[in-house]
Design an enzyme around this catalytic site. Structure first.
Site, PDB file in Angstrom:
ATOM      1  N   ASP A 116      -8.276  -9.064   4.025  1.00 40.51           N
ATOM      2  CA  ASP A 116      -7.973  -7.968   4.947  1.00 40.51           C
ATOM      3  C   ASP A 116      -8.997  -7.891   6.070  1.00 40.51           C
ATOM      4  OD1 ASP A 116      -6.897  -5.762   6.080  1.00 40.51           O
ATOM      5  OD2 ASP A 116      -7.354  -4.386   4.442  1.00 40.51           O
ATOM      6  N   GLU A 147     -12.257  -2.238  12.260  1.00 42.87           N
ATOM      7  CA  GLU A 147     -12.341  -1.565  10.962  1.00 42.87           C
ATOM      8  C   GLU A 147     -13.504  -2.074  10.115  1.00 42.87           C
ATOM      9  OE1 GLU A 147      -8.734  -1.830   8.667  1.00 42.87           O
ATOM     10  OE2 GLU A 147      -9.616  -0.764   6.959  1.00 42.87           O
ATOM     11  N   GLU A 175       0.831  -1.213   0.000  1.00 43.94           N
ATOM     12  CA  GLU A 175       0.000   0.000   0.000  1.00 43.94           C
ATOM     13  C   GLU A 175       0.864   1.262   0.000  1.00 43.94           C
ATOM     14  OE1 GLU A 175      -2.702  -0.686   3.343  1.00 43.94           O
ATOM     15  OE2 GLU A 175      -4.006  -1.863   2.022  1.00 43.94           O
TER      16      GLU A 175
HETATM   17  C1  GCV Z   1      -2.214   0.419   8.457  1.00 44.08           C
HETATM   18  C2  GCV Z   1      -5.896  -2.147   5.735  1.00 44.08           C
HETATM   19  C3  GCV Z   1      -6.251  -0.858   6.408  1.00 44.08           C
HETATM   20  C4  GCV Z   1      -5.086   0.101   6.438  1.00 44.08           C
HETATM   21  C5  GCV Z   1      -3.901  -0.612   7.117  1.00 44.08           C
HETATM   22  C6  GCV Z   1      -3.589  -1.867   6.329  1.00 44.08           C
HETATM   23  C7  GCV Z   1      -2.475  -2.683   6.941  1.00 44.08           C
HETATM   24  O1  GCV Z   1      -5.704  -1.948   4.372  1.00 44.08           O
HETATM   25  O2  GCV Z   1      -7.361  -0.292   5.764  1.00 44.08           O
HETATM   26  O3  GCV Z   1      -5.463   1.249   7.126  1.00 44.08           O
HETATM   27  O4  GCV Z   1      -2.781   0.230   7.184  1.00 44.08           O
HETATM   28  O5  GCV Z   1      -4.726  -2.687   6.291  1.00 44.08           O
HETATM   29  O6  GCV Z   1      -2.783  -3.686   7.558  1.00 44.08           O
HETATM   30  O7  GCV Z   1      -1.322  -2.322   6.792  1.00 44.08           O
END
Ligand code: GCV
Length: 697
Positions: free
Chosen positions: A383, A411, A304
């Protein structure tokens, strides 16, 4: 978020450690034998409890002879003078034992009328103390010994870690705590450690009481000043380590793979470049010189947008091992995350499958990681969805230490506005037989009891913030509690853990405990009902930071999170026969179980298969009817939850009552929104009416 959760002036809620929970112990004569920072914590806990409840901290049994006196004298002399003797086995470490499993076990036995906790080290003594506290009055009732009180106790998972996704400053989009639903960070403010560390201390106390032994204090997305924690910020990290150490917890930070460039001014971060290697070795020297029991670094690389070894044509073993070599002389560990996938994929391309990514990247590297690397793998291949399959990476790397990552912060499970007790989900995940029922489970593999016997443990993303209730939703405290307890013993019964939390937090009143049980025990499945049918995930709103429904919110995006609904059917074909081939990443029996619709479990039907709406599930209901039924049922259950909570008015603290009532009102509104958007979407797509004629818009 309901209301402003920043409440500096108010003392935080005591969570599962209210004074009342210490009353049975506090009424007794207690001796504590041993030295070191964690034993000091035990002594302070006992001193506070006896001062409040009329007992006595007996110091006649001292470190020089007390432990032995207890062993030898039994009913006479030292041990008999006290109701509870908490002692570290002579020679057992404390400071040196922080975060090492060698110091974490303890044995409980009765010697005459004395209950003796004999621990291997300071952390074990702390865990033994809270073991006794959890048993309440029953711990001191020899006539009715509890089956779980006596005997030898040690943690199943050596690593029991919480990661904080706390930014040092407020991020314009993510806020201060990424995916945080409980206010700002309890550690950081405006780029520095907060002045007042009392919240951090209370937090460390809560974590120590449930056996958490490692914490990472900044976001894995390392940006801005956070990258400098390694250098300029080290004094702040050292102060936090002082806060955690007396609770048996080692401190870690997340670092950026590009730090040699962004912090060190080098022209490259190539892991095979000797200058880069030297830079990391020197950075590690500095860190451990300042914090001798520092735990290590957490790294999110090539994920990411975070930098990583791919930029230099290197693989993730090259990257992780370079850091591991820097940390090894100091006993440090590198937590290397396996969350690596293409977040810029073309949604038109049906052959690319994000679920395959971690296995494709990491499984071929098995055997290449150094011993002090722990590969941190999310429990599912996507995720942290409400329902997804277990990640095939976990069983595919016997020569690698694999830690499984869970998400305590909600989340995708209601963002701490919804009641969603995750102990139930984790229990299912941890007990999953990776090679079929009855064989080694996911928890076994993490603990080093699977093929290859490489021990690591469990890591989870924390759900706390500076909110007065720690977790925004007071009932979300149960998830933090359950994580610690299940990491200690993954075979614990999740509903029993829930009850244990409720008794400690709300007191012994059986009606309150039973009412909370009714409300919370099934709440994860209820959440699944009104949000995510049959393993379809990500139908969440991108605009509202993953909160609330938006069925096509991610459908034409680059994130690789699709459901492929059209007028005829829905779901992702991940089979070897006609789909992405993902089922082939599993060993037998799962590769075939998931491949075939005949054997695929209903709850994962749409995770593994694209089917017509008229496909009949094993329970005899069609997919479309299942979607309608679960969404109507989910909302009805939330209505029941609201009624159940109302029964507790006057029986729980007024502020807790009000906060939970407010959040339940939002949960009800949101569940209705989910029901109507999902049902309407699929009715309009399929044209198939509800068999029961209920209102769909
Ligand atoms: C910290 C998901 C979340 C992100 C997070 C990522 C990760 O994509 O939405 O906010 O980033 O996981 O685990 O690194």
């Amino acid at each position: 978020m309901t209301g402003d959760t920043r409440t500096e002036a108010v003392m935080p809620h005591p969570a599962w450690l209210p004074e009342a929970a210490f009353a049975p112990l506090g009424r007794r004569r207690v001796a504590v034998v041993g030295t070191g920072p964690v034993v000091g914590t035990v002594r302070a806990e006992v001193a506070a409890a006896v001062a409040r409840h009329g007992g006595r901290l007996v110091d006649a049994v001292d470190a020089s002879h007390g432990g032995n006196a207890a062993h030898e004298t039994g009913g006479q002399g030292g041990a008999d003078d006290v109701d509870l003797l908490l002692t570290v086995t002579p020679g057992g470490g404390d400071g040196a034992g922080v975060g090492t499993s060698a110091a974490e076990g303890f044995e409980v036995r009765r010697v005459g009328s004395t209950l003796v906790v004999d621990a291997d080290g300071g952390p074990g003594l702390l865990y033994g103390l809270h073991h006794v506290v959890r048993h309440g009055e029953a711990a001191f009732a020899p006539e009715a010994p509890s089956a779980t009180l006596l005997g030898r106790h040690e943690p199943a998972e050596p690593i029991r870690m919480l990661d904080h996704w706390d930014n040092l400053t407020v991020h314009p989009v993510m806020g201060q705590v990424e995916r945080g639903y409980a206010g700002g960070s309890i550690f950081w403010s405006e780029g520095r450690l907060v002045e007042d560390l009392s919240r951090a201390r209370e937090y460390a106390r809560l974590l120590g009481s449930i056996g958490v032994n490692r914490v990472a204090v900044n976001n894995v997305n390392v940006g801005g000043v956070a990258a400098r924690l390694l250098t300029d910020g080290l004094a702040d990290v050292a102060r936090l380590a002082e806060v955690f150490r007396p609770h048996g917890i080692r401190t870690h930070i997340s670092v950026s793979f590009a730090a040699p460039m962004t912090v060190g001014g080098l022209p490259t971060s190539d892991p095979l470049d000797p200058d880069v290697e030297r830079w990391w070795a020197q950075a590690a020297e500095r860190v451990w010189a300042r914090i001798p029991d520092f735990g290590g670094f957490v790294v999110k690389a090539d994920s990411e947008g975070q930098p990583g070894p791919f930029a230099y044509g290197r693989d993730h073993a090259d990257g992780a091992n370079m850091l591991a070599r820097a940390a090894a002389p100091h006993g440090g560990t590198i937590f290397w995350r396996a969350f690596v996938y293409n977040h810029k994929q073309d949604w038109r391309d049906r052959s690319t499958d994000r679920a395959r990514a971690a296995y494709d990247h990491f499984a071929p590297l098995d055997g290449r990681f150094d011993e002090n690397v722990v590969l941190q793998v999310k429990y599912g291949p996507l995720d942290f969805q409400t329902r997804e399959a277990i990640s095939p990476v976990i069983g595919a790397m016997p020569q690698t230490r694999v830690a499984v990552e869970l998400q305590v912060t909600q989340e995708y499970t209601g963002q701490q506005k919804h009641v969603c007790y995750l102990g139930t989900q984790w229990s299912e995940i941890l007990g999953f037989g990776l090679w079929g029922p009855g064989g080694p489970t996911l928890a076994d593999v993490a603990a080093g009891r699977g093929p290859g016997e490489r021990a690591a443990g469990l890591v989870a993303v924390s759900n706390v913030g500076d909110d007065e209730f720690w977790t925004g939703h007071p009932l979300a405290q149960a998830n933090l509690y359950a994580f610690g307890r299940l990491a200690w013993d993954p075979t614990l019964d999740a509903p029993a853990v829930l009850d244990e939390w409720a008794r400690l937090t709300f007191g012994e009143d059986p009606t309150v405990v039973a009412t909370l049980h009714d409300l919370m025990d099934g709440s994860w499945r209820t959440y699944e009902d009104y949000t995510a049918p049959l393993g379809v995930g990500f139908m969440v709103s991108p605009a509202r930071m993953h909160y609330g429904p938006d069925v096509d919110g991610y459908e034409y995006s680059p994130w690789g999170t699709y459901h492929f609904a059209d007028r005829d059917g829905v779901g992702v074909d991940r089979t070897r026969a006609t789909g992405t081939g993902y089922t082939g990443q599993y060993p037998e029996p799962w590769r075939d179980v998931y491949e075939s619709l005949e054997t695929c479990p209903d709850e994962l039907t749409l995770f593994f298969h694209h089917v017509p709406y008229t496909h009949v599930l094993h329970d005899g209901v069609t997919v479309i009817q299942h979607i309608y039924d679960t969404h109507f049922r989910g909302l009805e259950r939330v209505e029941e939850m609201v009624r159940t909570w109302e029964k507790l008015e006057g029986h729980v603290d007024g502020r807790v009552f009000t906060r939970v009532a407010e959040r339940l009102a939002e949960q009800l509104r949101s569940a209705r929104e989910w029901r109507d958007q999902i049902n309407t979407y699929f009715w309009r797509k399929s044209g198939i009416p509800d068999a029961h004629g209920r209102t769909i818009y």
